[in-house]
Design an enzyme around this catalytic site. Structure first.
Site, PDB file in Angstrom:
ATOM      1  N   ARG A  77       0.854  -1.181   0.000  1.00 30.00           N
ATOM      2  CA  ARG A  77       0.000   0.000   0.000  1.00 30.00           C
ATOM      3  C   ARG A  77       0.890   1.232   0.000  1.00 30.00           C
ATOM      4  O   ARG A  77       1.964   1.240   0.628  1.00 30.00           O
ATOM      5  CB  ARG A  77      -0.879   0.044   1.256  1.00 30.00           C
ATOM      6  N   GLU A  90      -4.470   7.228  -5.297  1.00 28.04           N
ATOM      7  CA  GLU A  90      -4.721   6.563  -6.579  1.00 28.04           C
ATOM      8  C   GLU A  90      -6.231   6.465  -6.856  1.00 28.04           C
ATOM      9  O   GLU A  90      -7.001   6.401  -5.898  1.00 28.04           O
ATOM     10  CB  GLU A  90      -4.085   5.160  -6.576  1.00 28.04           C
ATOM     11  N   HIS A 142      -1.889  -0.350  -9.948  1.00 26.17           N
ATOM     12  CA  HIS A 142      -2.419  -1.210  -8.871  1.00 26.17           C
ATOM     13  C   HIS A 142      -3.082  -2.464  -9.462  1.00 26.17           C
ATOM     14  O   HIS A 142      -4.278  -2.686  -9.287  1.00 26.17           O
ATOM     15  CB  HIS A 142      -3.412  -0.430  -7.983  1.00 26.17           C
TER      16      HIS A 142
HETATM   17  C1  8YV Z   1      -7.209  -4.889  -5.079  1.00 31.85           C
HETATM   18  C2  8YV Z   1      -5.538  -5.227  -3.355  1.00 31.85           C
HETATM   19  O1  8YV Z   1      -8.169  -5.256  -4.200  1.00 31.85           O
HETATM   20  O2  8YV Z   1      -5.574  -7.399  -2.465  1.00 31.85           O
HETATM   21  C3  8YV Z   1      -5.472  -6.203  -2.245  1.00 31.85           C
HETATM   22  O3  8YV Z   1      -5.321  -5.773  -1.099  1.00 31.85           O
HETATM   23  O4  8YV Z   1      -5.257  -4.096  -3.187  1.00 31.85           O
HETATM   24  C4  8YV Z   1      -5.943  -5.619  -4.723  1.00 31.85           C
HETATM   25  O5  8YV Z   1      -6.046  -6.966  -4.937  1.00 31.85           O
HETATM   26  C5  8YV Z   1      -7.565  -5.154  -6.475  1.00 31.85           C
HETATM   27  O6  8YV Z   1      -6.922  -4.213  -7.219  1.00 31.85           O
HETATM   28  C6  8YV Z   1      -9.026  -5.137  -6.753  1.00 31.85           C
HETATM   29  O7  8YV Z   1      -9.577  -3.890  -6.644  1.00 31.85           O
END
Ligand code: 8YV
Length: 315
Positions: free
Chosen positions: A234, A263, A281
């Site tokens: 993150r 983002e 992402h």
């Molecule tokens: C997003 C993610 O959820 O697993 C995570 O924590 O950030 C990603 O897998 C994905 O981009 C779907 O929105």
């Protein structure tokens, strides 16, 4: 029987949307023009929230749903969900661990290799005729034999380290404690010391208030002008302003980033830099993994409303 009402925070692919629409009444928050009015209207009937990792569910959204029972997150990271508020109200939170681990690790390592070997610029060199006009592409630094530091040796960090070992990198890691499943890798608990040791610093920590800006100016200074930071976790784990300063002044050599503060909007300073690789992402973004994530989101909701144990409960 009436279908449970679910607040859907973001878009899902049609293969996930179909089963959700069949089993539940889905209220599409992301399509509403006036989000506050939409929440006020549907919130009282909502028993579940389906969200994505980066979208989460904040306190105001939870507060608008007084009859909420469960939050099902499409993503392993649930830092954008106010889990404390959920727990206080007895609301279950689920995520999608394991199914995405190897894809995220793959993208992290791919970004490192592509950035270190200048592959994006090299592709452009071929396409724009520079190869023919100017000859050989500028030399790049070797990857194998260098030192990798993995900040956070959880599921994703472990898979990253495993892959890096296959590329003949020397592996060190930071975590709260040394891991007995990593006997061959060097444990360096202090992030500054890890960065000083490493040529490639991988950020693979689950984000929380405690890890916010764990990669700060001292860590970046320790990584140094030959170092590269790779983030598939993150954005909040890195002090982005400090990173931008370091990349601009070349006190850190390079970065490869899949996540950004605010983002999908990006600090425009990133776009002026040629020592950073930016990705949208999408570390978990393969058909196979996203389908498994969608199934887990659905299965957790279905289990909850059938009175069965949740598959991947986090609180
Ligand atoms: C997003 C993610 O959820 O697993 C995570 O924590 O950030 C990603 O897998 C994905 O981009 C779907 O929105």
């Amino acid at each position: 029987m009436t279908k449970p009402e679910i607040l859907q925070v973001g878009y899902y692919p049609e293969w996930d949307q179909g089963p959700l629409d069949a089993a539940f009444t889905m209220h599409r928050y992301f399509e509403a023009d006036d989000k506050a009015a939409f929440l006020a209207q549907v919130g009282p009937a909502v028993r579940g929230i389906a969200t994505r990792g980066e979208l989460g569910a904040d306190k105001s959204m939870l507060d608008a749903c007084p009859n909420l029972e469960v939050v099902s997150v499409y993503g392993v990271g649930y830092d954008a969900v106010d889990v404390a508020a959920c727990t206080a109200r007895g609301i279950h939170v689920t995520n999608t661990p394991d199914v995405l681990t190897k894809d995220v690790a793959d993208l992290g390592v791919a970004m490192m290799l592509a950035q270190a070997r200048g592959m994006i610029g090299a592709s452009q060199w071929v396409r724009d005729g520079s190869w023919e006009a100017q000859g050989l592409y500028p030399l790049q630094s070797r990857v194998w034999g260098k030192k990798a530091g993995v900040l956070g040796l959880g599921r994703i960090g472990f898979e990253v380290a495993k892959r890096l070992a296959g590329f003949d990198l020397d592996i060190a890691y930071s975590d709260v404690t040394a891991k007995d499943y990593a006997p061959d890798w060097t444990f360096i608990p202090d992030p500054v010391a890890l960065a000083r040791h490493a040529d490639f610093l991988f950020v693979t920590l689950a984000a929380s208030a405690e890890t916010r800006h764990i990669v700060n100016k001292p860590v970046l200074d320790a990584l140094g002008p030959e170092g590269m930071v790779i983030n598939v976790s993150r954005a909040s784990n890195i002090d982005e302003d400090a990173l931008l300063d370091a990349l601009e002044s070349k006190t850190v050599g390079a970065a490869a980033l899949d996540v950004f503060a605010g983002e999908p909007a990006l600090n425009p300073r990133f776009l002026a830099l040629d020592n950073v690789m930016v990705q949208p992402h999408h570390a978990s973004g393969t058909f196979e993994t996203r389908k498994a994530m969608g199934k887990l989101v659905f299965d957790n909701l279905a289990a909850h409303f059938a009175g069965q144990p949740l598959l991947t409960l986090v609180n």
